[in-house]
Design a protein around this motif. Structure first.
Motif, mmCIF file in Angstrom:
data_model
loop_
_atom_site.group_PDB
_atom_site.id
_atom_site.type_symbol
_atom_site.label_atom_id
_atom_site.label_comp_id
_atom_site.label_asym_id
_atom_site.label_seq_id
_atom_site.Cartn_x
_atom_site.Cartn_y
_atom_site.Cartn_z
ATOM 1 N N LYS A 37 -25.764 -41.279 -22.460
ATOM 2 C CA LYS A 37 -26.400 -42.399 -21.776
ATOM 3 C C LYS A 37 -27.843 -42.592 -22.213
ATOM 4 O O LYS A 37 -28.333 -43.719 -22.344
ATOM 5 C CB LYS A 37 -26.327 -42.191 -20.263
ATOM 6 N N TRP A 56 -21.681 -44.775 -12.357
ATOM 7 C CA TRP A 56 -21.521 -43.788 -13.421
ATOM 8 C C TRP A 56 -20.985 -42.469 -12.882
ATOM 9 O O TRP A 56 -20.169 -41.804 -13.528
ATOM 10 C CB TRP A 56 -22.839 -43.578 -14.161
ATOM 11 N N MET A 63 -28.979 -47.148 -18.056
ATOM 12 C CA MET A 63 -28.362 -45.967 -18.643
ATOM 13 C C MET A 63 -29.271 -44.746 -18.575
ATOM 14 O O MET A 63 -28.786 -43.614 -18.420
ATOM 15 C CB MET A 63 -27.975 -46.254 -20.091
#
Length: 422
Positions: free
Chosen positions: A67, A247, A375
């Motif tokens: 990420k 996530w 991210m």
């Protein structure tokens, strides 16, 4: 401001091309998320085979590394797509990440796996900003949210197919390495017809404050213009905060369900992905249709539909967090479905909202910056979740915090003020 769409953009030939682009990118979106998701469903097999991974924290660190490099390179990929060619950015990204996917099936140590996933993060970072910008280039009016929603369906299908990877990993004649070999080769082969069939659209013309045609911005001008845009900053925050929960759900839910309910790796992987991604798939189409219709009455139509999605995510987080403690697999599934419905409404409208607050020449760059922030924070969430799991922090406490973060996100999106006529 942007000039109005030309008559050519409303012609049947142009619209067929516009939907063909969405169709061509659907398999790429599927592979993009299949290649990154399937490792979560095969976690037990991968850790059993590569024993020097060692701990949950190391696994979380590997996920976080993907990420973080994805985040760093997303604005770069977005700027390249804005400055040069969206088509070439997309095709190059697909080819390189597919090659790395194939190589991942041949690693022999944690260090090799770590660097393979890191390189995959770099190569995949170039795709999403370019693809969504290309779609909004073609879909300039009443089909924008629906077109983005169809593309996002490819992402959800990729995650769902990735959920079945646990069954492949458990198969004695196949195993986890087979999945990486197969999907890597599929992506490499698909990059060839994609390069031949995909086309960039002539860029929309933007005007500066004096009414003159503006040139494609330099890096400095693009960054300054975006970071001094109040609405863009709000959208970045709104885009990022719910992704912390998403996530963790995407990367850790197979392991959570397997441990909490003592089920097989294959069943856990499917249950963790199929329900919420299937719900998101359907709601992305519904949310896109609803947003496009709402836009006929209000320029805030897409914002309102996205806000409805966020309201659904809040109770879903409480359900996901409390299901293991209540030993209720049914509650876990129901909460994941509700999360998927909310996520579909949210996900199909982010790029369309971005298109209402920045000019066309900055859309891929803007989405790249959004990916960068999201991210980077998602990597921290993955690593932090692994560390907290090792230390025994209750799931209901972790997901309760996620729910409160989503409440704050709801306030943020309602503060965005889109430009009239966009």
């Amino acid at each position: 401001m942007s000039t109005p769409p030309t008559a050519a953009s409303d012609s049947p030939t142009f619209m067929r091309r516009a939907w063909l682009v969405v169709g061509l990118l659907f398999p790429v979106a599927l592979l993009n998320y299949l290649d990154r998701q399937m490792i979560a469903s095969m976690k037990v097999s991968v850790m059993g085979d590569i024993q020097d991974i060692g701990s949950e924290e190391n696994w979380g660190h590997m996920l976080a590394s993907f990420k973080w490099v994805y985040a760093i390179f997303s604005p770069i990929g977005g700027y390249i797509a804005d400055r040069f060619s969206r088509k070439l950015t997309i095709c190059g990204s697909l080819f390189v990440w597919s090659l790395i996917t194939w190589l991942t099936g041949h690693v022999g140590s944690f260090n090799e796996l770590y660097w393979a996933r890191t390189m995959m993060g770099i190569s995949e970072a170039f795709y999403i900003p370019a693809a969504l910008a290309l779609i909004t280039d073609y879909h300039t009016g009443g089909t924008r949210s629906r077109a983005v929603g169809v593309h996002q369906m490819g992402i959800y299908c990729g995650v769902m197919v990735g959920g079945f990877a646990g069954f492949v990993a458990d198969a004695p004649d196949l195993g986890w390495r087979f999945m990486f070999d197969f999907t890597g080769l599929a992506g490499i082969l698909y990059a060839i017809p994609l390069l031949l069939l995909l086309r960039d659209v002539p860029r929309q013309t933007s005007l500066d404050s004096n009414g003159d045609v503006s040139a494609r911005p330099s890096v400095g001008v693009a960054v300054v213009e975006l970071l001094t845009n109040r609405n863009f900053i709000l959208l970045v925050m709104y885009f990022t905060l719910p992704a912390l929960a998403a996530w963790v759900v995407r990367d850790w839910m197979p392991a959570i369900l397997q441990k909490a309910f003592n089920i097989s790796q294959g069943k856990a992987g499917v249950s963790a992905s199929l329900y919420w991604q299937g719900a998101a798939l359907l709601s992305a189409i519904l949310g896109g249709w609803l947003a496009d219709r709402w836009m006929r009455r209000s320029e805030r139509g897409r914002i309102h539909v996205s806000a409805i999605g966020m309201m659904l995510i809040v109770p879903a987080m409480f359900g996901v967090g409390n299901a293991p403690a209540l030993n209720s697999f049914a509650l876990a599934v129901a909460a994941l479905i509700l999360f998927g419905v909310g996520w579909g409404f949210f996900d199909c409208n982010n790029m369309p909202i971005l298109s209402q607050i920045v000019r066309p020449e900055l859309r891929a760059t803007g989405y790249g910056i959004m990916n960068f922030v999201s991210m980077m924070c998602g990597g921290v969430a993955d690593w932090g979740f692994g560390a907290m799991t090792d230390r025994g922090v209750p799931l209901n406490m972790i997901f309760g915090v996620f729910a409160l973060v989503c409440v704050f996100s709801l306030v943020l999106v309602l503060m965005i003020r889109p430009k009239p006529g966009t």
